[in-house]
Design a protein around this motif. Structure first.
Motif, PDB file in Angstrom:
ATOM      1  N   PHE A 157      -4.557   6.203   5.620  1.00 54.51           N
ATOM      2  CA  PHE A 157      -4.307   6.478   4.150  1.00 54.51           C
ATOM      3  C   PHE A 157      -3.271   5.617   3.812  1.00 54.51           C
ATOM      4  O   PHE A 157      -3.220   5.285   2.560  1.00 54.51           O
ATOM      5  N   ASP A 158      -2.098   5.653   4.460  1.00 53.51           N
ATOM      6  CA  ASP A 158      -1.079   4.986   3.892  1.00 53.51           C
ATOM      7  C   ASP A 158      -1.196   3.704   3.087  1.00 53.51           C
ATOM      8  O   ASP A 158      -1.492   2.771   3.974  1.00 53.51           O
ATOM      9  N   PRO A 159      -0.880   3.559   2.125  1.00 47.65           N
ATOM     10  CA  PRO A 159      -1.113   2.217   1.480  1.00 47.65           C
ATOM     11  C   PRO A 159      -0.250   1.179   1.872  1.00 47.65           C
ATOM     12  O   PRO A 159      -0.706   0.153   1.818  1.00 47.65           O
ATOM     13  N   ARG A 160       0.872   1.462   2.418  1.00 46.61           N
ATOM     14  CA  ARG A 160       1.792   0.496   3.075  1.00 46.61           C
ATOM     15  C   ARG A 160       1.131  -0.163   4.177  1.00 46.61           C
ATOM     16  O   ARG A 160       1.482  -1.220   4.502  1.00 46.61           O
ATOM     17  N   LEU A 161       0.079   0.304   5.079  1.00 45.06           N
ATOM     18  CA  LEU A 161      -0.283  -0.292   6.195  1.00 45.06           C
ATOM     19  C   LEU A 161      -1.030  -1.413   5.763  1.00 45.06           C
ATOM     20  O   LEU A 161      -0.970  -2.346   6.570  1.00 45.06           O
ATOM     21  N   TYR A 162      -1.474  -1.435   4.627  1.00 44.30           N
ATOM     22  CA  TYR A 162      -2.620  -2.554   4.291  1.00 44.30           C
ATOM     23  C   TYR A 162      -1.808  -3.674   3.682  1.00 44.30           C
ATOM     24  O   TYR A 162      -2.285  -4.685   3.554  1.00 44.30           O
ATOM     25  N   ALA A 163      -0.347  -3.566   3.613  1.00 44.44           N
ATOM     26  CA  ALA A 163       0.171  -4.771   3.035  1.00 44.44           C
ATOM     27  C   ALA A 163       0.571  -5.725   4.585  1.00 44.44           C
ATOM     28  O   ALA A 163       0.862  -6.754   4.342  1.00 44.44           O
ATOM     29  N   ALA A 164       0.245  -4.912   5.699  1.00 45.97           N
ATOM     30  CA  ALA A 164       0.257  -5.741   6.930  1.00 45.97           C
ATOM     31  C   ALA A 164      -0.928  -6.455   7.184  1.00 45.97           C
ATOM     32  O   ALA A 164      -1.080  -7.384   8.332  1.00 45.97           O
ATOM     33  N   GLY A 165      -1.941  -6.104   6.600  1.00 48.84           N
ATOM     34  CA  GLY A 165      -3.445  -6.510   6.960  1.00 48.84           C
ATOM     35  C   GLY A 165      -4.165  -5.237   7.216  1.00 48.84           C
ATOM     36  O   GLY A 165      -3.657  -4.098   7.356  1.00 48.84           O
TER      37      GLY A 165
END
Length: 437
Positions: free
Chosen positions: A29-37
């Protein structure tokens, strides 16, 4: 609404309503995860161990906490949810993971995206008459000329032989193609990008403007009617202009299409944001995938990989949308998990597209992959209305790149959007020419 209580504590399923999920269930869920891929390993664990897994919704980046949702990660289950509007509704809670303000929900339900059949079908038929393949194909020459112009400008303007393709090519390419199709005057085109960034990039502190805060100090949803007045006012003015001065464009067709004013405003919102950001996200994602696999790019460049299937594979590995939400209409079961009426059910497109049950060797970029039943444009009644236009733009851009540009080569780290909704890339430094001496 709390999750249903299963008979036993399976992986990814709370033991009782309100209980926390067992340890070992990864957060997606955490949108910050997707900043890393895209978190492919987390998706794989969920597909293998808990294909319908309960996810917490903590407060993140100032956005309030939510009640939690079911994450659906296997291809077959994603397709089932997207097709079965009788069990999984777009209308009940709209289509974003975060719950909308209850006061905004009637407004959000005006858009086709947040409706279920039969109301959805009426609106889709109306707008389909404006968004015909023939009208889209009539813009093919203009799309190709724009790709050539933007790529040449990026190449010729690069002192050190490198350029940020998002800033110099793909943002402008997606925006200008869309505004041509809509019939937006050239002087107004910057407004559409501003609105898109505000609505799509709202989770990203760097990509979006600072959010407006409500009386409680919490950020206001950029999709709320209070923050879309400027866009809606522009839609009304443009429709009035098209009635007086018709052209061969989508807004002229919509202005004469029998929509009421609120429906027309919401269609303009949907086409502006979704129509722009689909290609704005997919185009740099495809170029990044090719830069990371020189062998695949050589196959595209020498013609051994046809552009059409290549576009489908690049969409599979980099879908423009990461997730969409539905709400359970009734108590039901999915992949052995009991779901209660009112629970949020969120499908993850990038996970479905890498499900080895459907795609052999899913992390290999195979530009000739066939069959390729990816869900990058959705499935069921809400399959992307603009998919034909998006494919045209992507195919044209890749064809023009292989004709005029060097093999794509990263010259720095790309930057990804902080978002659990859009699979965005905000910077993409690529080699575009030899450095000047």
């Amino acid at each position: 609404m709390e999750p249903a209580a299963p008979d036993s504590a399976e992986p990814g399923v709370p033991a009782a309503p309100g209980a926390r999920p067992p340890t070992g269930v990864p957060d997606v869920f955490d949108p910050r995860l997707y900043a890393a891929g895209v978190p492919h390993e987390r998706y794989r664990l969920l597909r293998d161990r808990a294909p319908v897994a309960w996810q917490e919704e903590p407060e993140v980046l100032g956005w309030p906490a939510g009640p939690g949702f079911w994450a659906v990660t296997r291809h077959a289950d994603v397709v089932r949810v997207l097709r079965d509007h009788g069990a999984y509704s777009s209308w009940l809670g709209a289509t974003q993971i975060r719950d909308p303000d209850p006061a905004d929900l009637p407004f959000l339900r005006r858009t086709m995206l947040n409706q279920d059949p039969p109301g959805h079908g009426r609106l889709r038929r109306l707008v389909s008459q404006a968004f015909t393949p023939a009208r889209v194909d009539a813009f093919a020459g203009r799309v190709r000329g724009r790709a050539r112009t933007l790529l040449a400008a990026a190449r010729d303007g690069a002192e050190d032989g490198t350029a940020d393709l998002v800033r110099t090519v793909t943002d402008e390419y997606a925006l200008l193609n869309l505004t041509d199709l809509l019939g937006v005057p050239a002087a107004d085109r910057g407004l559409l990008l501003e609105w898109t960034v505000r609505v799509i990039g709202y989770q990203d502190p760097e990509d979006a403007p600072a959010p407006l805060l409500g009386p409680d100090g919490k950020p206001l949803n950029p999709r709320s009617p209070a923050l879309l007045g400027e866009m809606f006012g522009y839609a009304r003015e443009l429709a009035a202009h098209k009635r007086a001065h018709p052209g061969d464009d989508v807004m002229t067709a919509l202005a004469h299409g029998g929509l009421d004013p609120a429906e027309l405003e919401m269609f303009f919102f949907l086409l502006t944001v979704a129509g722009n950001d689909t290609v704005r996200s997919a185009a740099p994602g495809g170029l990044l995938a090719l830069a990371r696999d020189p062998g695949a790019y050589r196959a595209l460049a020498d013609g051994s990989a046809a552009a059409g299937p290549a576009v489908e594979e690049l969409l599979r590995v980099h879908p423009p949308v990461l997730s969409f939400r539905r709400t359970a209409v009734r108590d039901t079961e999915l992949a052995g998990t009991r779901i209660r009426a009112g629970d949020k059910v969120v499908v993850f497109h990038a996970s479905a597209n890498h499900d080895a049950r459907v795609f052999p060797d899913p992390h290999r970029l195979d530009l000739g992959r066939s069959p390729n039943p990816h869900v990058s444009f959705g499935d069921g009644p809400h399959v992307c209305l603009g998919a034909h236009f998006a494919r045209l733009q992507l195919r044209t851009l890749y064809e023009e790149w292989r004709t005029a540009m060097p093999a794509p080569e990263l010259t720095g780290e790309p930057r990804r959007l902080v978002s659990n909704f859009i699979n965005g890339i905000t910077r993409l430094p690529l080699r575009v020419s030899a450095p000047r001496r």
